[in-house]
Design an enzyme around this catalytic site. Structure first.
Site, PDB file in Angstrom:
ATOM      1  N   ASP A   1       0.829  -1.200   0.000  1.00 15.15           N
ATOM      2  CA  ASP A   1       0.000   0.000   0.000  1.00 15.15           C
ATOM      3  C   ASP A   1       0.869   1.258   0.000  1.00 15.15           C
ATOM      4  O   ASP A   1       2.050   1.230   0.342  1.00 15.15           O
ATOM      5  CB  ASP A   1      -0.954   0.010   1.190  1.00 15.15           C
ATOM      6  CG  ASP A   1      -0.234  -0.079   2.535  1.00 15.15           C
ATOM      7  OD1 ASP A   1       0.723  -0.873   2.649  1.00 15.15           O
ATOM      8  OD2 ASP A   1      -0.614   0.652   3.472  1.00 15.15           O
TER       9      ASP A   1
ATOM     10  N   ASP B   1       8.674   3.959  -1.100  1.00 12.52           N
ATOM     11  CA  ASP B   1       7.916   3.489   0.064  1.00 12.52           C
ATOM     12  C   ASP B   1       6.610   2.837  -0.378  1.00 12.52           C
ATOM     13  O   ASP B   1       5.570   3.455  -0.336  1.00 12.52           O
ATOM     14  CB  ASP B   1       7.650   4.665   1.006  1.00 12.52           C
ATOM     15  CG  ASP B   1       7.023   4.244   2.323  1.00 12.52           C
ATOM     16  OD1 ASP B   1       7.125   3.053   2.673  1.00 12.52           O
ATOM     17  OD2 ASP B   1       6.431   5.093   2.999  1.00 12.52           O
TER      18      ASP B   1
ATOM     19  N   GLU C   1      -0.067  -1.392   5.665  1.00  9.22           N
ATOM     20  CA  GLU C   1       0.978  -0.957   6.606  1.00  9.22           C
ATOM     21  C   GLU C   1       0.839   0.523   6.931  1.00  9.22           C
ATOM     22  O   GLU C   1       1.106   0.956   8.051  1.00  9.22           O
ATOM     23  CB  GLU C   1       2.359  -1.244   6.000  1.00  9.22           C
ATOM     24  CG  GLU C   1       3.526  -1.031   6.955  1.00  9.22           C
ATOM     25  CD  GLU C   1       4.115   0.375   6.915  1.00  9.22           C
ATOM     26  OE1 GLU C   1       4.999   0.673   7.739  1.00  9.22           O
ATOM     27  OE2 GLU C   1       3.696   1.185   6.054  1.00  9.22           O
TER      28      GLU C   1
ATOM     29  N   GLU D   1      11.952  -1.510   3.747  1.00  3.93           N
ATOM     30  CA  GLU D   1      11.616  -0.086   3.877  1.00  3.93           C
ATOM     31  C   GLU D   1      12.821   0.767   3.480  1.00  3.93           C
ATOM     32  O   GLU D   1      13.976   0.334   3.572  1.00  3.93           O
ATOM     33  CB  GLU D   1      11.224   0.227   5.332  1.00  3.93           C
ATOM     34  CG  GLU D   1       9.895  -0.362   5.769  1.00  3.93           C
ATOM     35  CD  GLU D   1       8.699   0.484   5.365  1.00  3.93           C
ATOM     36  OE1 GLU D   1       8.873   1.468   4.602  1.00  3.93           O
ATOM     37  OE2 GLU D   1       7.582   0.154   5.799  1.00  3.93           O
TER      38      GLU D   1
END
Length: 391
Positions: free
Chosen positions: A89, A119, A151, A176
């Protein structure tokens, strides 16, 4: 960057084509329903690329969240193995502040621009490219590519995996954006709501009511005293802000200067250090608030605004930390942002956060991934795969 393919992966495109496709699939997660999207198209696209490479794919609905899915894609078998994990997401966006279409991968200034480039949709094509190098080889331990839902809003995708006890492996790297530097700890995030309810009345006679705002004034003093105590007790030099923080974020109460305030609501943010337990912190707060409310005859409500993210820490001498430090040349560090690491840790996985791109670009207009990060990311991931799956 080489975009070569093996015959077994002819249906799996190169890095740029994969990222172009992922960016074009909106998968925003948000507590605001008008913004919220399903991530199913992204999950199914990843599965479609991984299956020709020999991965066994499992698409798991997130309970209670229609349209939200996790993907567990497994190559090989065995009791150990390596998980390369990312969330599918993105956050919402303001298209007026973007120089290009957020859903079109755009190259300029040796960067790829698009919503989710760093991201963190960009991690998936790089992980898949790294996995190409072992297609057809005899794996000693499995390689698992994990893709999660929500997330950015609820962490419910990772939470559902922890509750299901999946995936089973020994090591996990969450991609990440850390500039390809290993991260072995981060603070937790708690956002809490405190409400006092009293009795309204004319301000000329305090006996006619019970002022919730005055109760909240005292409560804020108690919260700041708790903060001072925690900051004296807990410090961690690995963090830029070395103490736990508590921020009184917003307050709403009353309706007129000449009326006794009947209801007051405070929202605050608490960032605990590793070693601090969220349920214990909430109980300590409640233990201060309940007597205060009772003594003033106020009704008390105290609840999380969301379930929170626990603090995370992997030991400095853990095998995964040592391997990632060797592969990157960087000592593992701490960051201020939170990740899904606590839930992978709950599964018994030795967990680290490390991926391409900078957190400074995350959640920003014109989010980008520098092209200079691509080759190093693939090489580091290939090194991890060889170490944990082939040896």
């Amino acid at each position: 960057m080489s975009d070569h393919t093996f015959s077994a992966t002819a249906r799996t495109p190169g890095i740029r084509d994969m990222l172009t496709r992922l960016i074009a699939l909106p998968s925003i997660s948000s507590a605001t329903p008008s913004w919220d999207h399903s991530n199913e198209p992204v999950i199914r696209q990843l599965a479609e690329w991984l299956e020709p490479m020999g991965f066994v794919t499992e698409i798991m609905p997130v309970p209670g969240m229609p349209g939200k899915y996790n993907l567990i894609a497994t190559l090989g078998s065995g009791p150990g193995g390596l998980v390369l994990s990312g969330h599918t997401d993105t956050v919402p966006f303001d298209d007026k502040r973007w120089q290009s279409d957020p859903f079109t991968l755009t190259e300029r200034d040796d960067r790829w621009y698009g919503l989710g480039t760093c991201d963190m949709k960009g991690f998936f094509p790089l992980a898949i490219e790294a996995a190409r190098s072992i297609v057809g080889q005899n794996l000693k331990q499995p390689l698992i590519i994990l893709a999660t839902a929500d997330e950015e809003s609820s962490m419910n995708g990772a939470r559902a995996l922890a509750e299901a006890g999946r995936p089973k492996a020994r090591y996990a790297v969450i991609g990440e954006p850390t500039g390809l530097k290993p991260v072995r700890m981060h603070k937790g995030i708690m956002m809490e709501r405190l409400i006092f309810e009293g009795q309204s009345g004319h301000s000329s006679d305090p006996s006619l009511g019970n002022n919730a705002l005055e109760g909240m004034h005292e409560a804020m003093g108690e919260l700041l005293a708790l903060r001072a105590g925690w900051q004296a007790q807990y410090q961690n030099a690995n963090f830029k802000v070395q103490v736990p923080t508590l921020n009184l974020g917003c307050i709403h109460g009353g309706d007129n200067p000449n009326r006794i305030c009947a209801r007051c609501e405070l929202h605050f943010d608490l960032r605990p250090l590793p070693g601090m337990k969220m349920n214990e912190l909430r109980q300590m707060i409640l233990d201060r608030m309940q007597p205060l409310a009772t003594s003033r005859g106020l009704k008390l409500s105290f609840e999380p605004l969301f379930d929170g993210v626990p603090p995370f820490e992997t030991a400095a001498d853990a095998d995964l930390v040592k391997v990632c430090e060797r592969l990157t040349g960087h000592t593992a560090e701490a960051v201020a942002f939170a990740t899904e690491a606590p839930w992978l840790q709950q599964l018994g996985l030795e967990t680290l956060v490390m991926g391409p791109g900078s957190i400074d670009q995350a959640h920003q207009p014109d989010e980008f991934l520098a092209l200079s990060q691509l080759d190093p990311a693939v090489k580091i991931l290939q090194g991890l795969i060889r170490h944990y799956c082939l040896k």
